[in-house]
Write a protein that holds these residues in place. Structure first.
Motif, PDB file in Angstrom:
ATOM      1  N   ALA A   1       3.175 -15.125  10.625  1.00  0.00           N
ATOM      2  CA  ALA A   1       3.392 -14.774  12.034  1.00  0.00           C
ATOM      3  C   ALA A   1       4.851 -14.888  12.432  1.00  0.00           C
ATOM      4  O   ALA A   1       5.196 -14.608  13.587  1.00  0.00           O
ATOM      5  CB  ALA A   1       2.548 -15.694  12.927  1.00  0.00           C
ATOM      6  N   ASN A   2       5.708 -15.282  11.486  1.00  0.00           N
ATOM      7  CA  ASN A   2       7.128 -15.510  11.767  1.00  0.00           C
ATOM      8  C   ASN A   2       7.285 -16.390  13.015  1.00  0.00           C
ATOM      9  O   ASN A   2       7.944 -16.025  13.987  1.00  0.00           O
ATOM     10  CB  ASN A   2       7.888 -14.190  11.946  1.00  0.00           C
ATOM     11  N   SER A   3       6.643 -17.538  12.961  1.00  0.00           N
ATOM     12  CA  SER A   3       6.645 -18.469  14.091  1.00  0.00           C
ATOM     13  C   SER A   3       7.049 -19.852  13.612  1.00  0.00           C
ATOM     14  O   SER A   3       6.953 -20.186  12.429  1.00  0.00           O
ATOM     15  CB  SER A   3       5.258 -18.517  14.752  1.00  0.00           C
ATOM     16  N   ILE A   4       7.478 -20.670  14.589  1.00  0.00           N
ATOM     17  CA  ILE A   4       7.805 -22.068  14.334  1.00  0.00           C
ATOM     18  C   ILE A   4       6.708 -22.927  14.939  1.00  0.00           C
ATOM     19  O   ILE A   4       6.410 -22.813  16.133  1.00  0.00           O
ATOM     20  CB  ILE A   4       9.181 -22.439  14.934  1.00  0.00           C
ATOM     21  N   ILE A   5       6.101 -23.782  14.122  1.00  0.00           N
ATOM     22  CA  ILE A   5       5.051 -24.689  14.596  1.00  0.00           C
ATOM     23  C   ILE A   5       5.648 -26.089  14.694  1.00  0.00           C
ATOM     24  O   ILE A   5       6.215 -26.588  13.727  1.00  0.00           O
ATOM     25  CB  ILE A   5       3.850 -24.685  13.639  1.00  0.00           C
ATOM     26  N   VAL A   6       5.520 -26.707  15.871  1.00  0.00           N
ATOM     27  CA  VAL A   6       6.089 -28.030  16.119  1.00  0.00           C
ATOM     28  C   VAL A   6       4.962 -28.999  16.436  1.00  0.00           C
ATOM     29  O   VAL A   6       4.118 -28.724  17.292  1.00  0.00           O
ATOM     30  CB  VAL A   6       7.104 -27.996  17.274  1.00  0.00           C
ATOM     31  N   VAL A   7       4.943 -30.148  15.732  1.00  0.00           N
ATOM     32  CA  VAL A   7       3.936 -31.193  15.947  1.00  0.00           C
ATOM     33  C   VAL A   7       4.676 -32.473  16.322  1.00  0.00           C
ATOM     34  O   VAL A   7       5.554 -32.926  15.585  1.00  0.00           O
ATOM     35  CB  VAL A   7       3.073 -31.411  14.691  1.00  0.00           C
ATOM     36  N   GLY A   8       4.315 -33.061  17.456  1.00  0.00           N
ATOM     37  CA  GLY A   8       4.957 -34.294  17.922  1.00  0.00           C
ATOM     38  C   GLY A   8       4.471 -34.650  19.306  1.00  0.00           C
ATOM     39  O   GLY A   8       3.592 -33.970  19.880  1.00  0.00           O
ATOM     40  N   ASN A   9       5.030 -35.727  19.867  1.00  0.00           N
ATOM     41  CA  ASN A   9       4.630 -36.058  21.232  1.00  0.00           C
ATOM     42  C   ASN A   9       5.246 -35.056  22.201  1.00  0.00           C
ATOM     43  O   ASN A   9       6.190 -34.326  21.874  1.00  0.00           O
ATOM     44  CB  ASN A   9       4.988 -37.504  21.590  1.00  0.00           C
ATOM     45  N   ALA A  10       4.684 -35.004  23.395  1.00  0.00           N
ATOM     46  CA  ALA A  10       5.049 -33.953  24.359  1.00  0.00           C
ATOM     47  C   ALA A  10       6.538 -33.959  24.679  1.00  0.00           C
ATOM     48  O   ALA A  10       7.164 -32.899  24.803  1.00  0.00           O
ATOM     49  CB  ALA A  10       4.219 -34.120  25.631  1.00  0.00           C
ATOM     50  N   LYS A  11       7.118 -35.154  24.795  1.00  0.00           N
ATOM     51  CA  LYS A  11       8.533 -35.247  25.153  1.00  0.00           C
ATOM     52  C   LYS A  11       9.415 -34.651  24.072  1.00  0.00           C
ATOM     53  O   LYS A  11      10.333 -33.867  24.364  1.00  0.00           O
ATOM     54  CB  LYS A  11       8.898 -36.719  25.393  1.00  0.00           C
ATOM     55  N   ASN A  12       9.141 -34.994  22.821  1.00  0.00           N
ATOM     56  CA  ASN A  12       9.961 -34.484  21.725  1.00  0.00           C
ATOM     57  C   ASN A  12       9.738 -32.992  21.485  1.00  0.00           C
ATOM     58  O   ASN A  12      10.672 -32.260  21.147  1.00  0.00           O
ATOM     59  CB  ASN A  12       9.667 -35.265  20.446  1.00  0.00           C
ATOM     60  N   VAL A  13       8.494 -32.555  21.629  1.00  0.00           N
ATOM     61  CA  VAL A  13       8.208 -31.118  21.479  1.00  0.00           C
ATOM     62  C   VAL A  13       8.964 -30.316  22.528  1.00  0.00           C
ATOM     63  O   VAL A  13       9.449 -29.211  22.264  1.00  0.00           O
ATOM     64  CB  VAL A  13       6.689 -30.859  21.557  1.00  0.00           C
ATOM     65  N   LYS A  14       9.077 -30.881  23.711  1.00  0.00           N
ATOM     66  CA  LYS A  14       9.827 -30.199  24.776  1.00  0.00           C
ATOM     67  C   LYS A  14      11.295 -30.037  24.384  1.00  0.00           C
ATOM     68  O   LYS A  14      11.908 -28.984  24.636  1.00  0.00           O
ATOM     69  CB  LYS A  14       9.709 -31.016  26.068  1.00  0.00           C
ATOM     70  N   LYS A  15      11.871 -31.050  23.761  1.00  0.00           N
ATOM     71  CA  LYS A  15      13.266 -30.953  23.327  1.00  0.00           C
ATOM     72  C   LYS A  15      13.432 -29.871  22.250  1.00  0.00           C
ATOM     73  O   LYS A  15      14.395 -29.104  22.280  1.00  0.00           O
ATOM     74  CB  LYS A  15      13.733 -32.305  22.778  1.00  0.00           C
ATOM     75  N   VAL A  16      12.469 -29.825  21.323  1.00  0.00           N
ATOM     76  CA  VAL A  16      12.535 -28.803  20.279  1.00  0.00           C
ATOM     77  C   VAL A  16      12.386 -27.412  20.892  1.00  0.00           C
ATOM     78  O   VAL A  16      13.052 -26.455  20.474  1.00  0.00           O
ATOM     79  CB  VAL A  16      11.451 -29.048  19.211  1.00  0.00           C
TER      80      VAL A  16
END
Length: 626
Positions: A226-241
Motif C-alpha cells: 500500500a506504500n504506507s507507513i504504519i506507526v505503533v505506539g502511545n497516542a502522544k508519540n504517534v502524534k509526533k510521528v
C-alpha cells in the motif's frame, strides 16, 4: 383518583423507610460485642457473630452521624481485629478477613462501580499493559487481607477487597492505560518513496523517544503493497510521528536525485554494467539508499537515480570510464616469399638470398638496407615512426623481393583498433568442396550422377588485440590462422578433400611505428613441370614420349605477416597520422627508386666480372637521400 392516592402513599412509605436518619453517638471503652449489638439495633440489621471479637472501642463525636455510617465504623473496628462483615441474604456475618473471598463476597460486574463498606469481588480488564506487570505495581494499594489474582489469557485481574480500595486500583490502572495504551495508525505515502521515509523516521525516533522505557517505544513499519507507513505506539508519540510524516512526505526535487551522464567515448551499456558490478559489492546501512542505474542506448547515456551524495561518487567513476580511449592504427602486409626464387635472387645479386625466405631473413635484409642519411632527412618531415630508416629499409626489402618475383603480396589491409578490444582481418576466398555423390537412372538409356557440395572459407585470419601501456608503447596480442585446401579430393574415387591449417599466437611489446614480422607459416607444394620442344612436343602421343619430359619439384612458400602499430590518443592525432603516412609513402617510393638503381649497378658489376664480391647493400644505398 383512588389509584393515584394509593401510589402516592406507597411512595411516601418507601421514602420514609429508606431515608437516612442522624443519630448522636458518643461512647468510650465500649466492648466490641456491645458495639456490634448497638449498631445492629440502630441500623436495624441482623448480624451473625460466629467469632468472639475481643477488645474495646472508643468513639468521640461532636456532631450527629448518619445511621448507615455506623456500619462503616463497625467494619473498620472489625478490620483492625482481623475480621470483616459479609452480607449473606438478609443478615450480615462476621468472618475472618482472610476468608472473605471464600465466604461468598458480593461480586460486582466489571462495568459497575464498587460501593458500600463491605468487601466485594470484581474483575478488572487491563488493556494497555501486561496484567502481571500492572498487578505488581498496584499491589501496595490493596488492603493486607485482600486477595488478587491475574489471568494472562484475558489480561484480567480478579480482586477481593473493600470497594474504596478497588476503585482506587481501577483509577490508577485507568491512568496507566490512558498514558501507555498502544495505538496503530496508518499514513499513506503520497510524494516520496516509502522505504526511504521509513528509514528517516526510524532514525529520528531513536533520537526523540527513550527506547529504554517500554511505554516510549515506537514501531515504524513500511507496507510495500500500500506504500504506507504504519506507526505503533502511545497516542502522544504517534502524534509526533504523524507531524514528521506530514513534513517529510513532500514532493522530492527530482533534479537532486536524478543524474543523466551522456557519454562521449564509451558505450553506455558497458559503463552501466561496470558501475552496477561495483555497487553490488558495496554495503549500504539502508538498502533503500542503493541507487538505480540503467543505460539508454538511444542517447548513449547512463541514468542514475539515488541519493545526491551517492551520485557524486558515481560521477567520479563515470568520468574515469568515459575518458577518450586510446586507439591503435595497425598497418598489415601479408606476403608470400618463395624460397627457391629468393635463393636464385641472392645468387643473381651476389648476396645470401636464402636468408630472405623467412621472417628472420627479412630483418637481416632490412638491416643491411638501412641508410644513415635516410633516417636523418626523413625525420625532418615525419614524427610518427621511432626508427624511420629501418622502416623504409624493410619496405624496400619487401618491394625488392616482389619486383623480382621472389614474393607476392596477398593483401595490405589496415585496421583501426580500440584499446583492449579485439579486431580481426580475414583474407581469403570461399570455395566449394565436393562431399559426396548419388547415382540415379535419369533415363532408361543413360544414368545420372548428382554431387553434393559444401562451402568452406579458405584463407588467412588475423586477430589483433592491442593494450596500450603508454603513449609510446603498445602490447599486441596477435593470432594468425592460415587455412588452405591441399586437395579437393575425387568424388568418383571417394577421395576426401585435404585441408591444412597453420596457427600462430604471440604477444609483442612494440613502440609507436615499430614493425613486427610474424613468420613460421610454411607451406610445401609439389609442382609438376613439363618441358617440350616447340611444335614437336604438341604432337599427340608421339610428342609426349619423344619430344617432352616431365619433372616434379617441391616449392616451399613462407607466409609472412608484417604489422606496424601507431598509437592514437585523440581524434586529431588520427588525421595527422593519415597525413604523415601519405608523406611516408612518397618517401618510400623515392627511397626504393634510388636503392634499386644502386643495386642494379652493383649487379651489373658482378656480371661483368669487375666486382667478384657480394653486394653490400649498405654501400649501395649509403648516399640515398629521400
Amino acid at each position: 383518583m383512588r389509584f393515584i392516592k394509593a401510589i402516592f402513599l406507597t411512595a411516601v412509605l418507601v421514602l420514609s423507610l429508606s431515608a437516612r436518619e442522624q443519630v448522636n453517638v458518643n461512647f468510650a471503652n465500649l466492648q466490641i460485642d456491645d458495639f456490634i449489638k448497638l449498631v445492629s439495633k440502630i441500623t436495624n440489621k441482623n448480624i451473625l457473630i460466629n467469632h468472639k471479637v475481643n477488645g474495646t472501642v472508643d468513639f468521640v463525636s461532636t456532631a450527629p452521624i448518619y445511621d448507615d455510617e455506623l456500619m462503616g465504623i463497625l467494619v473498620s473496628v472489625l478490620e483492625s481485629k482481623g475480621f470483616t462483615l459479609i452480607e449473606d441474604g438478609s443478615l450480615y456475618e462476621i468472618v475472618r478477613s482472610t476468608d472473605a473471598a471464600q465466604s461468598n463476597a458480593k461480586v460486582v460486574s466489571p462495568e459497575s462501580s464498587a460501593s458500600g463498606n463491605l468487601m466485594v469481588t470484581q474483575a478488572i480488564v487491563v488493556k494497555g499493559e501486561n496484567v502481571d506487570i500492572v498487578a505488581a505495581k498496584i499491589r501496595y494499594l490493596i488492603s493486607k487481607t485482600a486477595k488478587l489474582m491475574t489471568m494472562k489469557e484475558s489480561n484480567t485481574m480478579l480482586i477481593t477487597d473493600y470497594p474504596k480500595n478497588i476503585e482506587t486500583v481501577k483509577q490508577v490502572i485507568n491512568d496507566i492505560d490512558t498514558n501507555n495504551a498502544m495505538i496503530v495508525k496508518i499514513f499513506p505515502v503520497k510524494n516520496t518513496e516509502g522505504k526511504k521515509l521509513q528509514a528517516k523516521l526510524a532514525d529520528i525516533a531513536k533520537s526523540i523517544f527513550n527506547e529504554k522505557v517500554d511505554s516510549e517505544l515506537v514501531k515504524i513499519i513500511h507496507d510495500e503493497n500500500a506504500n504506507s507507513i504504519i506507526v505503533v505506539g502511545n497516542a502522544k508519540n504517534v502524534k509526533k510521528v504523524e507531524e514528521l510524516v506530514t513534513r517529510l512526505d513532500v514532493e522530492s526535487n527530482i533534479a537532486s536525485s536524478l543524474q543523466i551522464f551522456t557519454l562521449k567515448n564509451s558505450d553506455a551499456k558497458a559503463v552501466a554494467t561496470t558501475i552496477n558490478e561495483i555497487i553490488s559489492k558495496q554495503t549500504f546501512a539502508d538498502p533503500a539508499m542503493k541507487p538505480n542505474i540503467s543505460a539508454s542506448e538511444e542517447i548513449n547515456a547512463v541514468i542514475v537515480v539515488g541519493d545526491p551524495q551517492v551520485i557524486k561518487g558515481i560521477k567520479v567513476i563515470v568520468d574515469e570510464l568515459d575518458k577518450e580511449k586510446y586507439q591503435v592504427y595497425v598497418q598489415a602486409r601479408i606476403i608470400n616469399i618463395y624460397k627457391k626464387d629468393a635463393i636464385d635472387l641472392g645468387v643473381k645479386y651476389g648476396f645470401d638470398g636464402a636468408a630472405v625466405s623467412s621472417s628472420g631473413g627479412l630483418y637481416t635484409l632490412a638491416t643491411n638496407m638501412t641508410g644513415k642519411s635516410v633516417a636523418v632527412d626523413a625525420t625532418q618531415f615525419l614524427t610518427i615512426p621511432t626508427n624511420l630508416s629501418h622502416g623504409f629499409a624493410l619496405g624496400a626489402a619487401i618491394d625488392f623481393l616482389e619486383k623480382n618475383d621472389a614474393s607476392k603480396s596477398i593483401s595490405n589491409p589496415s585496421i583501426l583498433c580500440v584499446n583492449n578490444k579485439e579486431s580481426s582481418i580475414y583474407v581469403g576466398q570461399t570455395i566449394s568442396i565436393a562431399t559426396g555423390s548419388i547415382s540415379s537412372a535419369t533415363t532408361s538409356i543413360s544414368p545420372g550422377l548428382t554431387s553434393s557440395y559444401k562451402r568452406e572459407d579458405v584463407g588467412l585470419t588475423l586477430k589483433i588485440k592491442p593494450r596500450v601501456s603508454s603513449e609510446e608503447k603498445v602490447t599486441l596480442e596477435v593470432e594468425a590462422i592460415l587455412e588452405s585446401l591441399d586437395s579437393k579430393g575425387d568424388v568418383l574415387t571417394g577421395e576426401q578433400p585435404i585441408t591444412s591449417k597453420q596457427e600462430v599466437k604471440t604477444q609483442a611489446i612494440l613502440r609507436h611505428g615499430e614493425n613486427i614480422i610474424i613468420g613460421g607459416l610454411v607451406k610445401n607444394t609439389d609442382i609438376n613441370n613439363v618441358s617440350k620442344l616447340p611444335f614437336l612436343g604438341d604432337i599427340p602421343l608421339i610428342g609426349e614420349y619423344l619430344f617432352s619430359s616431365t619433372s616434379k619439384t617441391e616449392e616451399e612458400t613462407n607466409l609472412v605477416v608484417i604489422l606496424t602499430p601507431y598509437i592514437i590518443d585523440n581524434s586529431e592525432a588520427l588525421s595527422k597520422l593519415q597525413e604523415e603516412l601519405g608523406i611516408a609513402a612518397i618517401l618510400q617510393q623515392k627511397y626504393n627508386t634510388e636503392v634499386f638503381a644502386n643495386l642494379e649497378k652493383k649487379k651489373d658489376a658482378i656480371e661483368d666480372g669487375s666486382d667478384q664480391s657480394k653486394v653490400n647493400p649498405m654501400e649501395a644505398i649509403d648516399n640515398v637521400n629521400p
